[in-house]
Motif scaffolding. Structure first.
Motif, PDB file in Angstrom:
ATOM      1  N   SER A 191     -44.068  66.964 -66.477  1.00 12.39           N
ATOM      2  CA  SER A 191     -44.919  68.095 -65.651  1.00 12.39           C
ATOM      3  C   SER A 191     -45.522  67.397 -64.359  1.00 12.39           C
ATOM      4  CB  SER A 191     -45.881  68.756 -66.795  1.00 12.39           C
ATOM      5  OG  SER A 191     -46.773  69.583 -65.924  1.00 12.39           O
ATOM      6  N   THR A 192     -45.213  68.049 -63.450  1.00 13.31           N
ATOM      7  CA  THR A 192     -45.766  68.019 -61.833  1.00 13.31           C
ATOM      8  C   THR A 192     -46.926  69.095 -61.625  1.00 13.31           C
ATOM      9  OG1 THR A 192     -44.232  69.101 -60.995  1.00 13.31           O
ATOM     10  CG2 THR A 192     -43.666  66.824 -61.155  1.00 13.31           C
ATOM     11  N   PHE A 193     -47.455  69.857 -62.597  1.00 17.10           N
ATOM     12  CA  PHE A 193     -48.371  70.851 -62.421  1.00 17.10           C
ATOM     13  C   PHE A 193     -49.596  70.602 -61.858  1.00 17.10           C
ATOM     14  CE2 PHE A 193     -52.127  73.464 -63.999  1.00 17.10           C
ATOM     15  CZ  PHE A 193     -51.720  74.761 -63.468  1.00 17.10           C
ATOM     16  N   LEU A 194     -50.209  69.238 -62.293  1.00 17.83           N
ATOM     17  CA  LEU A 194     -51.483  68.794 -61.704  1.00 17.83           C
ATOM     18  C   LEU A 194     -51.290  68.416 -60.209  1.00 17.83           C
ATOM     19  CD1 LEU A 194     -54.489  67.840 -62.053  1.00 17.83           C
ATOM     20  CD2 LEU A 194     -53.786  65.902 -63.207  1.00 17.83           C
ATOM     21  N   ASN A 195     -50.033  67.622 -60.064  1.00 20.46           N
ATOM     22  CA  ASN A 195     -49.790  67.390 -58.575  1.00 20.46           C
ATOM     23  C   ASN A 195     -49.742  68.385 -57.833  1.00 20.46           C
ATOM     24  OD1 ASN A 195     -48.529  65.267 -60.543  1.00 20.46           O
ATOM     25  ND2 ASN A 195     -48.401  64.207 -58.989  1.00 20.46           N
ATOM     26  N   GLU A 196     -49.091  69.476 -58.166  1.00 19.35           N
ATOM     27  CA  GLU A 196     -48.936  70.655 -57.389  1.00 19.35           C
ATOM     28  C   GLU A 196     -50.188  71.232 -57.344  1.00 19.35           C
ATOM     29  OE1 GLU A 196     -45.508  73.307 -57.994  1.00 19.35           O
ATOM     30  OE2 GLU A 196     -44.904  71.679 -59.609  1.00 19.35           O
ATOM     31  N   ILE A 197     -51.097  71.413 -58.160  1.00 20.83           N
ATOM     32  CA  ILE A 197     -52.351  71.755 -57.897  1.00 20.83           C
ATOM     33  C   ILE A 197     -53.315  71.380 -57.085  1.00 20.83           C
ATOM     34  CG2 ILE A 197     -54.617  72.347 -59.085  1.00 20.83           C
ATOM     35  CD1 ILE A 197     -52.666  74.389 -59.903  1.00 20.83           C
ATOM     36  N   VAL A 198     -53.268  69.774 -57.042  1.00 22.22           N
ATOM     37  CA  VAL A 198     -53.957  69.153 -56.064  1.00 22.22           C
ATOM     38  C   VAL A 198     -53.482  69.095 -54.674  1.00 22.22           C
ATOM     39  CG1 VAL A 198     -54.598  66.632 -55.591  1.00 22.22           C
ATOM     40  CG2 VAL A 198     -54.514  67.377 -58.009  1.00 22.22           C
ATOM     41  N   ILE A 199     -52.086  69.189 -54.593  1.00 24.11           N
ATOM     42  CA  ILE A 199     -51.593  69.274 -53.169  1.00 24.11           C
ATOM     43  C   ILE A 199     -51.900  70.546 -52.555  1.00 24.11           C
ATOM     44  CG2 ILE A 199     -49.164  69.829 -52.149  1.00 24.11           C
ATOM     45  CD1 ILE A 199     -48.071  67.794 -53.989  1.00 24.11           C
ATOM     46  N   MET A 200     -51.934  71.771 -53.368  1.00 24.27           N
ATOM     47  CA  MET A 200     -52.136  73.093 -52.939  1.00 24.27           C
ATOM     48  C   MET A 200     -53.901  73.382 -52.650  1.00 24.27           C
ATOM     49  SD  MET A 200     -49.360  74.298 -52.232  1.00 24.27           S
ATOM     50  CE  MET A 200     -49.752  75.736 -51.591  1.00 24.27           C
ATOM     51  N   SER A 201     -54.657  72.465 -53.359  1.00 24.50           N
ATOM     52  CA  SER A 201     -55.910  72.712 -53.174  1.00 24.50           C
ATOM     53  C   SER A 201     -56.528  71.510 -52.277  1.00 24.50           C
ATOM     54  CB  SER A 201     -56.765  72.544 -54.300  1.00 24.50           C
ATOM     55  OG  SER A 201     -56.273  71.567 -55.242  1.00 24.50           O
ATOM     56  N   GLU A 202     -56.525  70.301 -52.840  1.00 22.76           N
ATOM     57  CA  GLU A 202     -57.115  69.214 -51.597  1.00 22.76           C
ATOM     58  C   GLU A 202     -56.279  68.931 -50.743  1.00 22.76           C
ATOM     59  OE1 GLU A 202     -57.668  64.959 -50.587  1.00 22.76           O
ATOM     60  OE2 GLU A 202     -55.775  65.786 -51.594  1.00 22.76           O
ATOM     61  N   GLY A 203     -55.137  68.912 -50.714  1.00 25.89           N
ATOM     62  CA  GLY A 203     -54.146  68.572 -49.868  1.00 25.89           C
ATOM     63  C   GLY A 203     -54.001  69.713 -48.639  1.00 25.89           C
ATOM     64  N   SER A 204     -54.093  70.960 -49.157  1.00 28.33           N
ATOM     65  CA  SER A 204     -54.231  71.922 -48.057  1.00 28.33           C
ATOM     66  C   SER A 204     -55.527  71.591 -47.270  1.00 28.33           C
ATOM     67  CB  SER A 204     -54.136  73.099 -48.641  1.00 28.33           C
ATOM     68  OG  SER A 204     -52.927  73.488 -49.389  1.00 28.33           O
ATOM     69  N   VAL A 205     -56.839  71.299 -47.839  1.00 26.84           N
ATOM     70  CA  VAL A 205     -57.985  71.316 -47.351  1.00 26.84           C
ATOM     71  C   VAL A 205     -57.876  70.073 -46.322  1.00 26.84           C
ATOM     72  CG1 VAL A 205     -60.367  70.768 -47.614  1.00 26.84           C
ATOM     73  CG2 VAL A 205     -59.252  72.261 -49.063  1.00 26.84           C
ATOM     74  N   VAL A 206     -57.308  69.080 -46.738  1.00 30.64           N
ATOM     75  CA  VAL A 206     -57.341  67.861 -45.785  1.00 30.64           C
ATOM     76  C   VAL A 206     -56.245  67.845 -44.502  1.00 30.64           C
ATOM     77  CG1 VAL A 206     -56.584  65.345 -45.588  1.00 30.64           C
ATOM     78  CG2 VAL A 206     -57.949  66.377 -47.476  1.00 30.64           C
ATOM     79  N   LEU A 207     -55.114  68.914 -44.994  1.00 33.15           N
ATOM     80  CA  LEU A 207     -54.345  69.019 -43.797  1.00 33.15           C
ATOM     81  C   LEU A 207     -54.848  70.040 -42.894  1.00 33.15           C
ATOM     82  CD1 LEU A 207     -51.424  68.721 -42.456  1.00 33.15           C
ATOM     83  CD2 LEU A 207     -50.795  70.503 -44.313  1.00 33.15           C
ATOM     84  N   VAL A 208     -55.417  71.265 -43.437  1.00 33.03           N
ATOM     85  CA  VAL A 208     -55.909  72.358 -42.434  1.00 33.03           C
ATOM     86  C   VAL A 208     -57.156  72.445 -41.865  1.00 33.03           C
ATOM     87  CG1 VAL A 208     -56.217  74.738 -42.647  1.00 33.03           C
ATOM     88  CG2 VAL A 208     -54.458  73.990 -43.817  1.00 33.03           C
ATOM     89  N   THR A 209     -58.299  71.562 -42.483  1.00 35.24           N
ATOM     90  CA  THR A 209     -59.240  71.403 -41.800  1.00 35.24           C
ATOM     91  C   THR A 209     -59.497  70.779 -40.353  1.00 35.24           C
ATOM     92  OG1 THR A 209     -60.462  71.153 -43.888  1.00 35.24           O
ATOM     93  CG2 THR A 209     -61.628  70.229 -42.032  1.00 35.24           C
TER      94      THR A 209
END
Length: 314
Positions: A191-209
């Motif tokens: 399962s990659t569920f945790l990875n996808e959640i972190v990418i869409m949350s923390e990853g998006s913040v680091v990318l978009v900020t």
């Protein structure tokens, strides 16, 4: 080779690269070797010109020199491995793949943060010029660079550790020219569920900020410039931002295309966009920043003049 991830049956991956056609390998090798050499030479010249010319000892060029250094490291993380794959060595070890992915994300996000810092520098220079020297003092510039380099490494470490906990079974063929999160996650049989959640949350913040910081800076710059009465003053203000805006558009346009989409939508078509922010932007940066910058062009001419005088026989 011993397995790094003890829960996986995969000890190495196969990078398919840009093309599986044998007749394409030599032209691609020549093309990317040329691009790599141009990238290294161009960015190295920018660094040498900035550090050898007293007139370029300003915050803007201080940040640009670190951006050029990061671009050299970023490209070196990717292109030599590509060149090797064109020469038929398409396998990469599990540890080698994760190491490459770690540095891709660390250096790519360092680029992103430095672009945001450079936008902030332009904002202070244009919107608050009387306090520019005190606001952007050397100590603060060093702190901004240190933050821009350290935060991305923590971000990259998080995603690398999360990827390392996944299980990889029989399929070890990566449909890409580098080790990236999305194609690697698609290979996982756990399962990659945790990875996808972190990418869409923390990853998006680091990318978009950083992008939001750049957007805010340029909105304020635009408002300030529109209040300048003379056309010459407006042109001068915009000329200091044009190069940076061009790089930001190339870099973030391709990154958003690749990463702000669901994992299931990731396809081979994203290879072109990945090439833009990993290889093409790093190669074009020296040209973009020097073409419309008189001070930098003068610094480069001085550097080349000194090199020629040193090479000339006495």
């Amino acid at each position: 080779m011993e397995r790094v991830n003890q829960t996986s049956s995969v000890s190495e991956f196969i990078l398919l690269g840009l093309s599986s056609q044998p007749e394409d390998q030599k032209p691609l090798f020549i093309l990317f070797l040329t691009m790599y050499l141009v990238t290294i030479t161009g960015n190295l010249l920018i660094i040498l010109a900035i550090h050898s010319d007293p007139q370029l000892q300003t915050p803007m060029y201080f940040f640009l020199s670190f951006l050029s250094f990061t671009d050299i490291c970023f490209t070196t993380t990717i292109v030599p491995r590509m060149l090797l794959s064109f020469l038929s060595e398409k396998t990469i070890s599990y540890a080698g793949c994760l190491t490459q992915m770690y540095f891709i994300y660390a250096l790519g996000n360092t680029d992103s943060c430095l672009l945001a810092v450079m936008a902030l520098d332009r904002y202070v220079a244009i919107c608050d010029p009387f306090h520019y020297v005190t606001t952007m003092n050397h100590h603060r510039c060093v702190l901004l660079v240190a933050f821009s380099c350290s935060l991305p490494h923590l971000h990259s470490l998080l995603h690398t550790l999360l990827l390392n906990r996944l299980t990889f079974c029989d399929n070890n063929v990566i449909h890409h020219f580098l080790c990236d999160l999305s194609p690697l996650m698609k290979l996982s049989c756990s399962s990659t569920f945790l990875n996808e959640i972190v990418i869409m949350s923390e990853g998006s913040v680091v990318l978009v900020t950083p992008f939001l910081c750049i957007t805010f800076s340029y909105i304020r710059i635009l408002i300030t410039v529109l209040k300048i009465p003379s056309a010459a003053g407006k042109r001068k203000a915009f000329s200091t931002c044009g190069s940076h805006l061009t790089v930001v558009t190339l870099f973030y346009g391709s990154i958003f295309y690749v990463y702000l989409q669901p994992l299931s939508n990731y396809t081979v078509r994203d290879h072109v966009a990945t090439l833009v922010y990993t290889v093409l932007t790093s190669m074009l940066n020296p040209f973009i920043y020097s073409l419309r910058n008189k001070d930098l062009k003068q610094g480069l001419r001085k550097l080349m003049g000194r090199r020629k005088s040193q090479a000339a026989p006495s």
